[in-house]
Structures are given as C-alpha cells and as structure tokens.
Design an enzyme around this catalytic site. Structure first.
Site, PDB file in Angstrom:
ATOM      1  N   ASP A  16       0.819  -1.162  -0.066  1.00  0.00           N
ATOM      2  CA  ASP A  16      -0.018  -0.072  -0.018  1.00  0.00           C
ATOM      3  C   ASP A  16       0.680   1.134  -0.100  1.00  0.00           C
ATOM      4  OD1 ASP A  16      -2.024  -1.407   0.040  1.00  0.00           O
ATOM      5  OD2 ASP A  16      -2.899  -1.345   1.997  1.00  0.00           O
ATOM      6  N   LYS A  45      -3.573   3.989  -3.644  1.00  0.00           N
ATOM      7  CA  LYS A  45      -4.348   4.974  -4.545  1.00  0.00           C
ATOM      8  C   LYS A  45      -3.285   6.266  -4.690  1.00  0.00           C
ATOM      9  CE  LYS A  45      -9.005   4.406  -3.378  1.00  0.00           C
ATOM     10  NZ  LYS A  45      -8.933   3.342  -2.123  1.00  0.00           N
ATOM     11  N   GLY A  50       0.277  -0.796   9.198  1.00  0.00           N
ATOM     12  CA  GLY A  50      -0.210  -0.924  10.535  1.00  0.00           C
ATOM     13  C   GLY A  50      -0.421  -2.523  10.631  1.00  0.00           C
ATOM     14  N   MET A  73      -8.724   7.402   9.449  1.00  0.00           N
ATOM     15  CA  MET A  73      -9.055   8.198   8.324  1.00  0.00           C
ATOM     16  C   MET A  73     -10.210   9.457   8.887  1.00  0.00           C
ATOM     17  SD  MET A  73      -9.649   5.114   5.715  1.00  0.00           S
ATOM     18  CE  MET A  73      -9.841   3.667   7.152  1.00  0.00           C
TER      19      MET A  73
HETATM   20  N1  SAH Z   1      -4.105  -0.897   8.921  1.00  0.00           N
HETATM   21  C1  SAH Z   1      -3.829   0.360   8.949  1.00  0.00           C
HETATM   22  C2  SAH Z   1      -4.852   1.322   8.712  1.00  0.00           C
HETATM   23  C3  SAH Z   1      -5.065   1.666   7.294  1.00  0.00           C
HETATM   24  S1  SAH Z   1      -6.449   2.665   7.111  1.00  0.00           S
HETATM   25  C4  SAH Z   1      -3.447   0.129  10.536  1.00  0.00           C
HETATM   26  O1  SAH Z   1      -3.458  -0.679  11.177  1.00  0.00           O
HETATM   27  O2  SAH Z   1      -3.043   1.144  11.229  1.00  0.00           O
HETATM   28  C5  SAH Z   1      -5.323   4.394   7.070  1.00  0.00           C
HETATM   29  C6  SAH Z   1      -5.586   4.998   8.224  1.00  0.00           C
HETATM   30  O3  SAH Z   1      -4.549   4.709   9.211  1.00  0.00           O
HETATM   31  C7  SAH Z   1      -5.137   6.630   8.045  1.00  0.00           C
HETATM   32  O4  SAH Z   1      -5.946   7.345   7.234  1.00  0.00           O
HETATM   33  C8  SAH Z   1      -4.546   6.880   9.379  1.00  0.00           C
HETATM   34  O5  SAH Z   1      -5.802   7.223  10.110  1.00  0.00           O
HETATM   35  C9  SAH Z   1      -4.055   5.484   9.764  1.00  0.00           C
HETATM   36  N2  SAH Z   1      -2.626   5.588   9.744  1.00  0.00           N
HETATM   37  C10 SAH Z   1      -1.765   4.665   9.170  1.00  0.00           C
HETATM   38  N3  SAH Z   1      -0.539   4.977   9.462  1.00  0.00           N
HETATM   39  C11 SAH Z   1      -0.570   5.997  10.394  1.00  0.00           C
HETATM   40  C12 SAH Z   1       0.347   6.607  11.020  1.00  0.00           C
HETATM   41  N4  SAH Z   1       1.654   6.319  10.771  1.00  0.00           N
HETATM   42  N5  SAH Z   1       0.288   7.524  12.005  1.00  0.00           N
HETATM   43  C13 SAH Z   1      -1.174   7.715  12.143  1.00  0.00           C
HETATM   44  N6  SAH Z   1      -2.161   7.314  11.681  1.00  0.00           N
HETATM   45  C14 SAH Z   1      -1.718   6.431  10.618  1.00  0.00           C
END
Ligand code: SAH
Length: 469
Positions: free
Chosen positions: A249, A271, A303, A384
């Site tokens: 991603d 995207k 994440g 998000m």
């Molecule tokens: N699977 C991911 C989430 C993906 S959705 C997880 O577990 O973290 C994407 C959203 O994740 C972003 O819009 C934001 O809200 C959050 N996100 C991802 N990386 C981040 C980071 N390093 N710091 C803060 N928010 C993060």
C-alpha cells in the site's frame, strides 16, 4: 555516499606501491590476496618485502619511485609514511593515469581501501568514508566472529556446482536449493565428512530439487506497522526476505520496502491521489495471478492488515481462487499513536473499552452509534478521520458529548515526522487547520497526552469564560 563500493578484478593487472616500510607491508598483505602483478619501489625495504620479492610474489626496486615507473598501473598506492614523498609519488601515479590512494590521506585519495572480512570467494568490505575507523574495526571483528571459517570453502565448492544448479530451472527451486546448502546441510556435511561429504550433499540436494514438483504459490498478508521499520515483527521481516512478489500500500514507507529480497517484484497498489487508482479487483487479480504461477506473494499493508485493511475482501478472493494464505499481524497505528503520548488505549476508571472506528467508509463520512460514543468515559481510535473532523464533532456534540472531551491527533505516528496535536472535541476542526495536518493521522477521542489534562482544563476554563463574557 561519496565512495561507491565496487570489486575490481585485479587478475594480471599492474598495481604499484611506492614505499617499502611498515605501511606498505600492511597494504601488500591485502594486495597479495589477489592475482595482481605488484611492483614495489622504495629504499630500505622491510625484511618481509624482501622475502616476498625473493619468493617472486612481487617485484621490488630498491630506490624511490621515478617518473615512468607506474606505467600501465591500474591502482597506485603512496605508502611512504612521509607526506612530501607521498605527494611526489602520487603525482607520478596520476601521470600514469592510475587510480591513486595515499595511505591515511582521505582528501587526496581517489579511492580508499575498505576493511575486509575475507572468506574468499565471499568478501565483505566495510567502509565509513574515513569517518569512523574504530567502528569499521568493530564491525569487522563482529563479522569475523559471526561468519564461520568454512563459509569460503562452502562457497567455493558451491561455485563449481552453479551450472548444475541452473538446471533446476526456475529461480524458486534454485533459491531453495542454495538456502538448504548454505544454511545447514553444507556445514553439517563439512563437519561430518569434509569436502567429499559436501560434494555428496550437493548431489543429494540437487536430486531432491529436481524431483520436487513446483508447489502452488501462496499469499502472506503482512502488517508493516505504522512506519518505523523497527516496529516490524520478525515474522514480517522474514516474509519480506522470502517474497518473490511484494504488493504494498501507499502508506508503507520506502525503508520497509527495501527489506524485501533484491530480486523481488515490487508493486505499489495504493491510491495515487487524484491520479490513477488501483481498484480492489485489480489488486485481487494481480495477487492471484502471481500466486497461480507459483510465486510467494507478500501483501504488505500499513499497520495491522486486520484493521481497515480490506483484508477479508482479499481473503475471499483467494478462497475463491483456491490459494492458501497466512496472516502476519502488525502494530496498528492507534497503538503507535497512544505510545507516542505516554498513554494506554484503556485504563481502569477512565475507559474500560475502546472503539476502533473510521471517519470514512465506502459511502463517505461513516455513521456510528453517536449517542453511545457521546457518553462520558467513552474512548475511540478514529482512523481516516481528518477530513471527517467537522462531521464527527457535529454528530458527537449533537448527541450530547462534552465539547471539552480531549481529542489527541497523532500524525505520522512512529515516523521521524510524527506530530501530536492536543485538542478538545469543540476545537478539533480549528486545531487541525491551525496545525496543517495532512499526513495519515489517528484521532484519539477521549484520551489526552500524558500530563496535559491540567493544561487542557485551563484552556477549557478560559474558553468558557470568554464565551460567558
Ligand atoms: N491497517 C492500518 C490502517 C489503514 S487505514 C493500521 O492498522 O494502522 C489508513 C489510516 O490509518 C490513515 O488514514 C490513518 O488514520 C491511519 N494511519 C496509518 N498509518 C499511520 C501513522 N503512521 N500515523 C497515524 N495514523 C496512521
């Protein structure tokens, strides 16, 4: 990087060394590992230099170097332990168009010699651009300890088998073959029965390899964590090392992608703002296509793949295609965010539960049980949620939430550019605009950074007073 590491083939090439004292001896010891034609110029040579000359390993001319002595040299070392003499010698090297190194003079050298760990044909070169010789020595000592002495021998025996191993055909089988040889079977055989046993082991592994049929590919869903490569799990690292294909991603940062095997095919499926965007079906199709061809696919998601990562949609597609999978969980961004503010996601007496919610879903701003969330003592990690901040605020206030409920925004959690904004629900949209939050961010609703409740209460107080006036 100012000095670019390369390995130069010195077979039959001429190397000239000006100087025949101790400094020259140190360089000559290294050069003698090669098959270069080595010429040494210098008066009063060390006994060892004389010995090497007598053994025919170098040619020694017992006088200072002169113009014309360095003709056709590929490399030239000025090793006289005397700055003036080195400068004079170096100019002779330059005139002969050789690459010139002046020992212990980084600035005037065209190349430098790294610290070397020698397990020929495996050679590790360590360089610090002259910045930290002590560090280079320490790394060398560590590697000398870590790399078994047999490594060179195994690699040499293995080298002679390369053409045969190529007959295994596809790269996956070849890799499996060599991995078994270098990481276990080869060393065991060497200890048990010497070189002969190693050769026999190669034959056995080869026959096994030929007979194994190409297994079906599979997909490993790997959580890349919030961004800091040190927050990857060991399993995630191993999966990246083994991957034939990595589909990642947009949020996964480059340093993590670089941990993938060098030969792996790497595709970003994120995207791209207003540009071209991958559709879920395209991603599924690509993943299935590679796995069908026997590839080991790593689907790398920021994440934890199981948190707002469309994991199950992709699993359904794999089930339908009959492809196996494994899931390697990762650290979700809410965990990294809350760690950065010295808090925990739950706390006795504060919040016994935590909702994980999204500000956005496929239909736009996401709806939730606002009434429940608005109650005192509720907490949520909102993903998000930046664009939806005004909407969230409106819904929560409308359902009776306290405008002073703390909301902590953590942008780029765990990354070098991490930022924390401590706000209240009432002031959230303004706080986001003032701070110019643009990166990925988590909103921690109901959780204030450690030690800021008092400050927030004061702000709230003056807020109320101002409104009262
Ligand atoms: N699977 C991911 C989430 C993906 S959705 C997880 O577990 O973290 C994407 C959203 O994740 C972003 O819009 C934001 O809200 C959050 N996100 C991802 N990386 C981040 C980071 N390093 N710091 C803060 N928010 C993060």
């Amino acid at each position: 990087m100012r000095h670019f590491p390369v390995f130069v083939n010195l077979d039959g090439r001429r190397v000239v060394v000006s100087g025949a004292g101790e400094t020259a001896v140190a360089k000559l010891r290294l050069l003698l590992k090669t098959r270069a034609r080595i010429s040494v110029f210098g008066g009063d040579p060390e006994p060892l230099v004389r010995q090497w000359a007598a053994d025919g390993r170098i040619t020694l001319t017992e006088r200072p170097i002169e113009t014309g002595d360095a003709l056709c040299a590929s490399l030239f070392y000025a090793a006289n332990d005397d700055a003036d003499e080195d400068a004079r010698a170096a100019s002779i090297g330059h005139r002969a168009s050789a690459l010139v190194n002046i020992v212990d003079n980084l600035e005037d050298s065209q190349f430098i010699t790294p610290a070397i760990v020698d397990r020929d044909p495996v050679t590790v070169a360590i360089g610090t651009e002259g910045a930290a010789p002590v560090l280079a020595r320490k790394i060398k000592a560590d590697l000398e300890e870590r790399l078994p002495a047999s490594l060179g021998l195994l690699a040499r025996i293995g080298q002679a088998f390369r053409a045969r191993a190529d007959m295994l055909g596809d790269s996956k089988k070849r890799r499996a073959f060599w991995t078994k040889f270098y990481f276990g079977a080869g060393d065991r055989a060497l200890k048990a029965g010497g070189e002969e046993a190693v050769r026999a082991t190669l034959e056995t592994l080869f026959t096994d390899g030929i007979e194994t049929r190409q297994g079906p590919g599979s997909v490993t869903f790997v959580g890349a964590g919030p961004g800091d490569p040190e927050l990857l799990t060991l399993k995630a690292r191993n999966a990246l090392h083994e991957a034939d294909v990595v589909l990642h991603d947009r949020l996964v940062p480059q340093p993590i992608i670089e941990l993938a095997r060098r030969e792996a095919i790497i595709v970003e499926t994120g995207k791209k703002g207003f540009g071209e965007a991958w559709k879920q079906d395209d991603i599924n199709a690509l993943m299935i296509d590679h796995a069908d061809k026997g590839a080991h696919v790593v689907r790398l998601k920021s994440g934890d793949p199981a948190v707002f990562g469309r994991l199950e949609e992709e699993l359904d597609a794999l089930d339908e295609a009959g492809i196996g999978f494994e899931i390697v969980p990762g650290i979700t961004s809410a965990s990294a965010a809350v760690a950065s503010i010295g808090r925990s996601l739950t706390r006795r007496g504060r919040n016994a539960s935590l909702r994980i919610i999204t500000g956005h879903d496929a239909e736009g701003f996401a709806d939730h049980d606002w009434r429940a969330l608005a109650r005192p003592g509720e907490a949520a990690a909102i993903y998000m949620g930046i664009k939806a901040a005004s909407f969230l605020r409106g819904r929560l206030l409308m359902h009776g939430a306290d405008a002073e409920t703390p909301v902590t925004v953590v942008e780029n959690a765990s990354r070098a550019d991490q930022r924390v904004v401590a706000a209240t629900l009432g002031a959230l949209p303004d706080a986001l605009t003032d701070a110019g939050i643009t990166g990925p961010a988590v909103l921690l609703y109901g959780i204030a950074p450690r030690g800021t409740e008092a400050a927030l209460a004061t702000v709230a107080q003056s807020h109320q007073e101002a409104e009262a006036v």
